[in-house]
Design a protein around this motif. Structure first.
Motif, PDB file in Angstrom:
ATOM      1  N   VAL A  50      -0.750   0.341  17.016  1.00  0.00           N
ATOM      2  CA  VAL A  50      -0.430  -0.104  15.661  1.00  0.00           C
ATOM      3  C   VAL A  50      -1.479  -1.125  15.233  1.00  0.00           C
ATOM      4  O   VAL A  50      -1.986  -1.903  16.041  1.00  0.00           O
ATOM      5  CB  VAL A  50       0.987  -0.721  15.580  1.00  0.00           C
ATOM      6  CG1 VAL A  50       1.091  -1.983  16.422  1.00  0.00           C
ATOM      7  CG2 VAL A  50       1.356  -1.028  14.137  1.00  0.00           C
ATOM      8  N   LEU A  51      -1.831  -1.086  13.954  1.00  0.00           N
ATOM      9  CA  LEU A  51      -2.772  -2.039  13.382  1.00  0.00           C
ATOM     10  C   LEU A  51      -2.391  -2.262  11.935  1.00  0.00           C
ATOM     11  O   LEU A  51      -2.224  -1.300  11.176  1.00  0.00           O
ATOM     12  CB  LEU A  51      -4.204  -1.501  13.474  1.00  0.00           C
ATOM     13  CG  LEU A  51      -5.301  -2.366  12.831  1.00  0.00           C
ATOM     14  CD1 LEU A  51      -5.433  -3.698  13.547  1.00  0.00           C
ATOM     15  CD2 LEU A  51      -6.638  -1.616  12.846  1.00  0.00           C
ATOM     16  N   LEU A  52      -2.238  -3.527  11.550  1.00  0.00           N
ATOM     17  CA  LEU A  52      -1.969  -3.876  10.162  1.00  0.00           C
ATOM     18  C   LEU A  52      -3.286  -4.255   9.491  1.00  0.00           C
ATOM     19  O   LEU A  52      -4.101  -4.959  10.080  1.00  0.00           O
ATOM     20  CB  LEU A  52      -0.988  -5.057  10.078  1.00  0.00           C
ATOM     21  CG  LEU A  52       0.270  -4.998  10.950  1.00  0.00           C
ATOM     22  CD1 LEU A  52       1.183  -6.173  10.622  1.00  0.00           C
ATOM     23  CD2 LEU A  52       1.005  -3.683  10.762  1.00  0.00           C
ATOM     24  N   LEU A  53      -3.482  -3.799   8.257  1.00  0.00           N
ATOM     25  CA  LEU A  53      -4.713  -4.096   7.548  1.00  0.00           C
ATOM     26  C   LEU A  53      -4.429  -4.704   6.179  1.00  0.00           C
ATOM     27  O   LEU A  53      -3.503  -4.273   5.480  1.00  0.00           O
ATOM     28  CB  LEU A  53      -5.566  -2.837   7.359  1.00  0.00           C
ATOM     29  CG  LEU A  53      -6.165  -2.236   8.621  1.00  0.00           C
ATOM     30  CD1 LEU A  53      -5.375  -1.019   9.052  1.00  0.00           C
ATOM     31  CD2 LEU A  53      -7.622  -1.868   8.419  1.00  0.00           C
ATOM     32  N   GLU A  54      -5.232  -5.700   5.828  1.00  0.00           N
ATOM     33  CA  GLU A  54      -5.228  -6.290   4.494  1.00  0.00           C
ATOM     34  C   GLU A  54      -6.574  -5.984   3.850  1.00  0.00           C
ATOM     35  O   GLU A  54      -7.623  -6.259   4.430  1.00  0.00           O
ATOM     36  CB  GLU A  54      -5.003  -7.801   4.569  1.00  0.00           C
ATOM     37  CG  GLU A  54      -3.573  -8.211   4.864  1.00  0.00           C
ATOM     38  CD  GLU A  54      -2.626  -7.909   3.702  1.00  0.00           C
ATOM     39  OE1 GLU A  54      -3.094  -7.938   2.542  1.00  0.00           O
ATOM     40  OE2 GLU A  54      -1.448  -7.634   3.953  1.00  0.00           O
TER      41      GLU A  54
END
Length: 253
Positions: free
Chosen positions: A136-140
């Protein structure tokens, strides 16, 4: 969009033909033609309903329907503003997909993370690509629209969310965290945190991995922003246990 849906194609003809076929079946419509003649396509009400039946049973959230609204006096179609930020998010997903990171159904946008005070921090993009080593990776995605300190605030909110306990946490753990501010870092195992109920193990436990992507900007602005994130946001990424910060790729759209 064709870079995301058909990454092996060198041009958009196949995607365009598919869109025209979907248009014939009243599932999509052209909302806007940009100055460079590129078309912005959106789902119709019928297409939105079909997408929900297809995707939501698989746990994939469908964005809100962009309804056709017309000016009562001029008859002009309203709400046709082109969302450059949304396009930058889609372009980021497409570039990751072309790099072999993530299946096109492994990307989700605008995913909410509710904090203890009720505030919801929404991730622009969430990537799940376990086959590429990215559980999982969150990106802004920042398009020069936010001050660097606003990004620090986002970093803080993700940090706060990553430290939350689930509602059914045992009483001993809850009392420990309430009595000792450092307990969540020093005494509570990462597997007891709320985020582990939402996302899978990443191999670098502590907080959910978070990446900032800078689009439509310059190297100098990126360098200045990263410097602020490193210094003003040090408390939220400093390498206690598993946390760290890495410089990444600057992207332009």
């Amino acid at each position: 969009m064709w870079k995301l849906t058909r990454p092996d194609n060198q041009h958009d003809k196949l995607t365009r033909d598919n869109l025209l076929d979907l248009e014939d079946h009243h599932l999509v419509r052209i909302e806007l033609v940009r100055e460079d003649q590129r078309q912005v396509w959106v789902l119709t009400k019928r297409g939105h309903g079909e997408a929900k039946k297809l995707l939501e049973p698989k746990g994939i959230r469908v964005s809100a329907l962009r309804e056709e609204k017309y000016d009562p006096d001029t008859g002009e179609l309203l709400g046709t503003s082109y969302d450059d930020h949304a396009a930058a998010v889609t372009s980021t997903a497409a570039e990751l997909h072309r790099a072999g990171i993530g299946h096109r159904l492994g990307f989700q946008t605008e995913i909410g993370h509710r904090l203890a005070d009720g505030y919801v921090q929404r991730a622009d993009l969430v990537v799940r690509a376990p086959e590429a080593g990215v559980p999982v990776l969150l990106l802004e995605i920042d398009r020069r629209s936010e001050d660097a300190h606003d990004l620090v605030d986002k970093l803080r909110r993700y940090w706060e969310w990553g430290r939350l306990l689930p509602k059914d946490a045992d009483k001993h753990t809850v009392d420990l965290v309430r009595s000792r501010p450092d307990a969540i870092d020093q005494l509570v195992d990462h597997e007891k945190r709320l985020w582990r109920r939402v996302y899978p193990p990443t191999g670098r436990e502590g907080l959910v991995p978070l990446a900032f992507v800078f689009a439509d900007t310059t190297e100098a602005k990126v360098a200045n922003t990263v410097a602020v994130l490193e210094e003003a946001g040090r408390r939220y990424w400093a390498p206690r246990r598993f946390q760290t910060i890495h410089r990444g790729i600057t992207a332009w759209d």
